[in-house]
Design an enzyme around this catalytic site. Structure first.
Site, PDB file in Angstrom:
ATOM      1  N   GLU A  34      12.227  46.724 113.502  1.00  0.00           N
ATOM      2  CA  GLU A  34      10.987  47.212 114.099  1.00  0.00           C
ATOM      3  C   GLU A  34      11.089  47.282 115.620  1.00  0.00           C
ATOM      4  O   GLU A  34      11.763  46.461 116.247  1.00  0.00           O
ATOM      5  CB  GLU A  34       9.832  46.261 113.749  1.00  0.00           C
ATOM      6  CG  GLU A  34       9.566  46.155 112.272  1.00  0.00           C
ATOM      7  CD  GLU A  34       8.503  45.123 111.948  1.00  0.00           C
ATOM      8  OE1 GLU A  34       7.812  45.299 110.939  1.00  0.00           O
ATOM      9  OE2 GLU A  34       8.373  44.140 112.703  1.00  0.00           O
ATOM     10  N   SER A  76      -2.421  35.377 111.068  1.00  0.00           N
ATOM     11  CA  SER A  76      -1.475  35.780 112.118  1.00  0.00           C
ATOM     12  C   SER A  76      -0.369  36.675 111.567  1.00  0.00           C
ATOM     13  O   SER A  76       0.263  36.349 110.558  1.00  0.00           O
ATOM     14  CB  SER A  76      -0.853  34.514 112.717  1.00  0.00           C
ATOM     15  OG  SER A  76       0.277  34.829 113.488  1.00  0.00           O
ATOM     16  N   VAL A  77      -0.124  37.801 112.224  1.00  0.00           N
ATOM     17  CA  VAL A  77       1.035  38.636 111.860  1.00  0.00           C
ATOM     18  C   VAL A  77       1.958  38.895 113.052  1.00  0.00           C
ATOM     19  O   VAL A  77       3.096  39.315 112.883  1.00  0.00           O
ATOM     20  CB  VAL A  77       0.608  39.998 111.240  1.00  0.00           C
ATOM     21  CG1 VAL A  77      -0.161  39.787 109.947  1.00  0.00           C
ATOM     22  CG2 VAL A  77      -0.183  40.849 112.218  1.00  0.00           C
ATOM     23  N   ASP A  86       7.778  21.140 102.028  1.00  0.00           N
ATOM     24  CA  ASP A  86       8.626  22.321 101.900  1.00  0.00           C
ATOM     25  C   ASP A  86       9.368  22.182 100.571  1.00  0.00           C
ATOM     26  O   ASP A  86       9.734  21.062 100.183  1.00  0.00           O
ATOM     27  CB  ASP A  86       9.633  22.398 103.066  1.00  0.00           C
ATOM     28  CG  ASP A  86      10.273  23.780 103.193  1.00  0.00           C
ATOM     29  OD1 ASP A  86      10.052  24.462 104.210  1.00  0.00           O
ATOM     30  OD2 ASP A  86      11.000  24.186 102.247  1.00  0.00           O
ATOM     31  N   ARG A 108       6.595  32.215 121.283  1.00  0.00           N
ATOM     32  CA  ARG A 108       5.364  33.002 121.454  1.00  0.00           C
ATOM     33  C   ARG A 108       4.507  32.966 120.205  1.00  0.00           C
ATOM     34  O   ARG A 108       3.273  32.953 120.294  1.00  0.00           O
ATOM     35  CB  ARG A 108       5.662  34.419 121.919  1.00  0.00           C
ATOM     36  CG  ARG A 108       6.061  35.446 120.856  1.00  0.00           C
ATOM     37  CD  ARG A 108       4.842  36.111 120.219  1.00  0.00           C
ATOM     38  NE  ARG A 108       5.123  37.390 119.602  1.00  0.00           N
ATOM     39  CZ  ARG A 108       5.161  37.607 118.279  1.00  0.00           C
ATOM     40  NH1 ARG A 108       4.988  36.639 117.407  1.00  0.00           N
ATOM     41  NH2 ARG A 108       5.378  38.834 117.842  1.00  0.00           N
ATOM     42  N   THR A 125       5.831  29.923 105.359  1.00  0.00           N
ATOM     43  CA  THR A 125       6.912  29.985 104.367  1.00  0.00           C
ATOM     44  C   THR A 125       7.570  31.361 104.428  1.00  0.00           C
ATOM     45  O   THR A 125       7.010  32.296 104.990  1.00  0.00           O
ATOM     46  CB  THR A 125       6.361  29.715 102.956  1.00  0.00           C
ATOM     47  OG1 THR A 125       5.364  30.696 102.664  1.00  0.00           O
ATOM     48  CG2 THR A 125       5.762  28.325 102.864  1.00  0.00           C
ATOM     49  N   GLY A 162       2.299  35.057 105.988  1.00  0.00           N
ATOM     50  CA  GLY A 162       1.909  36.338 105.385  1.00  0.00           C
ATOM     51  C   GLY A 162       1.887  37.393 106.465  1.00  0.00           C
ATOM     52  O   GLY A 162       0.917  37.512 107.200  1.00  0.00           O
ATOM     53  N   ASP A 163       2.987  38.146 106.599  1.00  0.00           N
ATOM     54  CA  ASP A 163       3.098  39.001 107.785  1.00  0.00           C
ATOM     55  C   ASP A 163       3.743  40.361 107.502  1.00  0.00           C
ATOM     56  O   ASP A 163       4.140  41.053 108.433  1.00  0.00           O
ATOM     57  CB  ASP A 163       3.857  38.279 108.893  1.00  0.00           C
ATOM     58  CG  ASP A 163       5.279  37.938 108.485  1.00  0.00           C
ATOM     59  OD1 ASP A 163       5.656  38.199 107.329  1.00  0.00           O
ATOM     60  OD2 ASP A 163       6.019  37.418 109.334  1.00  0.00           O
ATOM     61  N   THR A 178      16.981  34.985 109.723  1.00  0.00           N
ATOM     62  CA  THR A 178      16.068  35.957 109.101  1.00  0.00           C
ATOM     63  C   THR A 178      15.555  36.935 110.157  1.00  0.00           C
ATOM     64  O   THR A 178      15.538  38.149 109.939  1.00  0.00           O
ATOM     65  CB  THR A 178      14.848  35.237 108.474  1.00  0.00           C
ATOM     66  OG1 THR A 178      15.328  34.283 107.543  1.00  0.00           O
ATOM     67  CG2 THR A 178      13.929  36.228 107.772  1.00  0.00           C
TER      68      THR A 178
END
Lengths: 343, 343
Positions: free
Chosen positions: B56, B292-293, B161, B112, B201, B226-227, B84
């Site tokens: 991206e 948050s994404v 975890d 950030r 996660t 969740g992004d 990742t």
């Protein structure tokens, strides 16, 4: 590690290999990528406009390699001692997302733009073309001249620019390389008897550098300078005198000469000519027009070519651009190990 | 010349200054930029998807400075020894379009993201929060812990975890820094009695890490993982138990937890809370959820902060990224002067 070609290495590589040979070889990479045009991700460039100019990101991918170029366009820059257009580019490995290659692209973009013009003219101009008119002799001009000699053997140039010093600079650079250059007294004078006409001027206006009465039968027009909204070079009447060829239609309708025409104005995408899906020039009298705006796949080809060309050469260094900890889940360990509080 | 911060300089800078102080200072830059949110160019990120992952480009501009981040997301990378997520970023001067700053951003992005969570929690969590549950203790976890201590003074952590080694790594890194850490036996066990719940996660699935029955009154949920489309962490029922706060609504509807909800599901953009246009938490019992994404303006703030922070330090070098000939119209002269054919 990421391979990095800075300005000095780019200049040394280009000077050693020679711009004409570079563009000749780059045309092969461009042709390869244009032939497999359909396999690329294509998206219009992402532009950020301000009153000063534009900054753009131009990404593409062939699903093995990802590439993008950062490029600006600031028409008032030369008056302040800056380049109108500067650029840098990146290649990345699609399989793990890591950037593999970073390079200055101001010089490389100049060569890819001219090489693209050469590739298109090789397919569309009359094969016996020997005289090129060049309207505009700024940064791009010498590269265009060399690319057309590489592609078509053209070595007679008739030039015109409103800035006399720019013409003198062009002659000083290009005459020693074996070209016959005539300085014309006007654009009309320059195009008289030309087989190919290259327009490459910088003003961000709807200009009329050429009018239909100046265009003879069989000419190939290589229109470079009309490349963003509000910036065109040709009288609209010229666009209906022959066939118009483009890179990527959705982008060219916004940025090219055809922004002057209705949304359904007929054009041919050049990749279709190259792989036989569409016809090119149909007769020696037909007028062909390449409405060039520049597309991300051309930068991709140029980046691929440069990456391959410098392999094994001294013209790059390795830089450490993205962190890669031994344990991928322990990014924090990178910082902690050096910290006074680190355990 | 362009200032360049490579991985080693980034690590040395972060270790010397300390991640907690960095994130505390970065929160000030983030708050400044969120308060002037409306003055930025905002666009959804430009993504190139393949079966391996995504690459991206995330650009933004405040009309003085332009910035963008290159970032990848490849879920299968850790199993092959790669990160990742890796990233690098650029700042440019809008007035002439020249790139001024290039930096590794894998580590900076981790800080950030955590600083953004800290900023939001400072405004939305109960001020007396002292216990944070952390579901997921991968690369982001230590940074989240330090950011929440910087923002709210939280120093008691209850972690969970599915990868026991990741929890051990977390304890090894964070316990020496003055935190009280409890390893829980399940996600349900971890959230019991927590004032703040951070979910972070990595699996690219619609997971249900938390269910409504686990969420007590007054909790602030900091939902990080969740992004992207198809990757969520919370049971949809949780999203209707309180108020949902987002960064940039059009992007979060595609990428965030609220991708599970109807297109008109009510959310509040966080910048509106910060500059008084919208209310934040209304009572000690209210549940607040930060979906948050990650957004380009946060990278812009982080880049601005880093640029300012390293000024006068030894933690950068100058690289020659874009050609800048003395005569802007004589780009060719750069090559010609070194060429055997040059006059």
């Amino acid at each position: 590690m990421t391979r990095f070609v800075d300005v000095q290495n780019m200049i040394r590589w280009a000077a050693e290999r020679g711009p004409e040979r570079i563009m000749s070889e780059m045309i092969c990479y461009l042709e390869d990528d244009f032939r497999r045009w359909e396999s690329f991700d294509k998206t219009a460039r992402v532009a950020s406009h301000t009153p000063f100019g534009v900054i753009e990101l131009m990404p593409t991918s062939d699903h093995e390699t990802y590439g993008f170029k950062y490029v600006n366009g600031h028409p008032a820059n030369p008056a302040r001692g800056f380049q109108t257009v500067t650029a840098f580019g990146v290649l990345a490995d699609v399989h793990n997302g890591y950037p593999t290659f970073l390079t200055e692209m101001t010089l490389l973009t100049a060569m890819r733009t001219a090489a693209t013009s050469g590739m298109v003219a090789k397919a569309l101009a009359r094969p016996d073309s020997s005289v090129m008119a060049m309207i505009g002799t700024g940064s791009q001009a010498e590269f265009q001249a060399l690319a057309f000699r590489a592609a078509l053997g053209i070595d007679r140039l008739q030039i015109w620019d409103t800035d006399y010093a720019a013409m003198e600079k062009f002659v000083r650079n290009i005459a020693p390389l074996g070209f016959h250059v005539t300085i014309a007294s006007s654009a009309a004078d320059a195009v008289r008897g030309a087989d190919v006409i290259t327009t490459c001027t910088a003003d961000k206006v709807n200009a009329t550098i050429l009018t239909p009465d100046l265009i003879g039968p069989g000419v190939h027009i290589n229109a470079i300078g009309g490349d963003c909204p509000g910036k065109t070079e040709l009288h609209a009447g010229i666009l209906t005198m022959g066939r118009v060829f483009v890179e990527y239609t959705p982008q060219t309708r916004i940025e090219g000469e055809i922004q002057q025409m209705p949304a359904d104005f007929s054009v041919t995408e050049f990749w279709e000519v190259l792989n036989g899906r569409a016809s090119g020039r149909s007769s020696a009298d037909q007028i062909t027009i390449f409405d060039s705006v520049g597309f991300a796949i051309e930068d991709f080809s140029a980046l691929r070519y440069l990456r391959d060309s410098i392999d094994g050469s001294p013209y790059f260094e390795n830089i450490d651009l993205v962190a890669n900890p031994d344990d991928p889940k322990d990014l924090f360990g990178l910082v902690n190990v050096l910290s006074p509080l680190g355990s």
